[in-house]
Motif scaffolding. Structure first.
Motif, PDB file in Angstrom:
ATOM      1  N   SER A  14       0.673  -0.956  -0.257  1.00 20.63           N
ATOM      2  CA  SER A  14       0.124  -0.272   0.076  1.00 20.63           C
ATOM      3  C   SER A  14       1.011   1.012   0.343  1.00 20.63           C
ATOM      4  O   SER A  14       1.941   1.069   0.415  1.00 20.63           O
ATOM      5  N   ALA A  15       0.238   2.640  -0.089  1.00 19.90           N
ATOM      6  CA  ALA A  15       0.831   3.739  -0.332  1.00 19.90           C
ATOM      7  C   ALA A  15       1.978   3.725   0.623  1.00 19.90           C
ATOM      8  O   ALA A  15       2.844   4.424   0.717  1.00 19.90           O
ATOM      9  N   ASP A  16       0.738   3.595   1.588  1.00 23.86           N
ATOM     10  CA  ASP A  16       1.661   4.856   2.962  1.00 23.86           C
ATOM     11  C   ASP A  16       2.932   3.652   3.586  1.00 23.86           C
ATOM     12  O   ASP A  16       3.771   3.773   4.199  1.00 23.86           O
ATOM     13  N   THR A  17       2.987   2.429   3.582  1.00 26.16           N
ATOM     14  CA  THR A  17       3.795   1.171   3.872  1.00 26.16           C
ATOM     15  C   THR A  17       4.840   0.838   2.832  1.00 26.16           C
ATOM     16  O   THR A  17       5.884  -0.070   3.691  1.00 26.16           O
ATOM     17  N   VAL A  18       5.019   0.868   1.326  1.00 33.88           N
ATOM     18  CA  VAL A  18       6.368   0.646   0.947  1.00 33.88           C
ATOM     19  C   VAL A  18       7.364   1.722   1.674  1.00 33.88           C
ATOM     20  O   VAL A  18       7.593   2.442   1.552  1.00 33.88           O
ATOM     21  N   PRO A  19       8.496   0.825   1.658  1.00 37.65           N
ATOM     22  CA  PRO A  19       9.658   1.370   2.140  1.00 37.65           C
ATOM     23  C   PRO A  19      10.111   2.323   1.536  1.00 37.65           C
ATOM     24  O   PRO A  19      10.070   2.615  -0.026  1.00 37.65           O
ATOM     25  N   SER A  20      10.810   3.851   1.630  1.00 43.17           N
ATOM     26  CA  SER A  20      11.996   4.404   0.942  1.00 43.17           C
ATOM     27  C   SER A  20      12.548   3.981   0.089  1.00 43.17           C
ATOM     28  O   SER A  20      12.822   4.246  -1.085  1.00 43.17           O
ATOM     29  N   LEU A  21      13.469   3.120   0.934  1.00 39.65           N
ATOM     30  CA  LEU A  21      14.271   2.045   0.297  1.00 39.65           C
ATOM     31  C   LEU A  21      14.299   0.944   1.130  1.00 39.65           C
ATOM     32  O   LEU A  21      14.288   0.584   1.976  1.00 39.65           O
TER      33      LEU A  21
END
Length: 259
Positions: A14-21
């Motif tokens: 989900s958009a809020d939980t995809v890690p930055s890296l």
């Protein structure tokens, strides 16, 4: 949970939980056969501030050069905000991964601060009012708007470092990667930069030998040693483990003890 176990856990997309890296099983050998990375695994969540610690020769620079495709993985993957770092994505990846070099003079090369901060977004096609807004907004965020029309070489070292951060913020990055941000700063400039970095609403990965600065700014720390992640946990816990620090040739300043 070990870093490897975490890397094998299915990700929530989900958009809020995809890690930055996300770095998964990253290994790399230079053309002369020197193996720099042996299988690096870690994730950095959105909004996290993470310190990357390790002795000289641990592979920190090699790892950072994989984050925006300067080097490409011999084995494993690097993903930024769900986007794999690969040939077809490099333009967007290099916008999303903002590298701030140790020496700001490696980053500032235009006649004025305004032109330096505008350079990156302008190359992406940003023009007019949007470009002017990005430049002013980035400089305001680092407290350097009053220097907008000054030549960068007329600024102090600490001011140039803040402008270098602004050049990256103007690109609206997903993650800010800082290489030794406190090096060569006087105490006041060091404190001012820390206040700025604490106030940024962006994910931060900070490569540093300055362990007190890591504790001040980053709630989490990784130790990269021997080409692998040797420790991953709360910064205070890692810096309180004298045996762990000694094993990886990390030293706190004399008289400093994590509170």
């Amino acid at each position: 949970m070990t870093p490897a176990d975490a890397a094998d856990t299915p990700a929530d997309t989900s958009a809020d939980t995809v890690p930055s890296l996300e770095v998964h099983r990253l290994a790399y050998a230079y053309p002369d056969g020197t193996q720099a990375l042996f299988g690096v695994d870690f994730r950095v969540g959105r909004g996290e501030r993470v310190a990357l610690l390790g002795p000289n020769g641990a592979g920190k620079t090699t790892l950072v050069m994989h984050l925006n495709g300067i080097l490409t993985a011999g084995h494993g993957t690097v993903t930024v905000a769900g986007m794999p770092v690969e040939k077809g994505t490099l333009r967007e990846i290099r916008r999303r991964v903002g590298l701030v070099f140790q020496d700001p003079d490696d980053q500032l090369f235009m006649p004025t601060v305004r032109e330096d901060v505008a350079f990156g977004p302008a190359n992406l096609g940003v023009t007019g009012e949007e470009l002017a807004f990005r430049v002013k907004d980035a400089l305001e965020r680092v407290g350097m708007l009053e220097a907008i029309d000054r030549p960068p070489h007329h600024l102090s070292f600490g001011q140039r470092r803040r402008v270098a951060v602004a050049t990256v913020l103007a690109m609206e990055p997903e993650i800010l990667v800082l290489d030794e941000p406190s090096s060569n700063l006087d105490p006041a400039s060091r404190r001012e930069l820390a206040e700025i970095l604490r106030g940024l609403d962006v994910t931060i990965l900070m490569v540093t030998h300055d362990l007190p600065y890591a504790l001040e700014l980053c709630e989490r720390a990784l130790i990269l040693s021997g080409g692998v992640i040797a420790a991953d946990g709360p910064t205070r816990e890692i810096l309180s483990d004298a045996g762990l620090l000694a094993a990886h040739r990390l030293e706190l300043p004399y008289g400093f003890a994590p509170p």
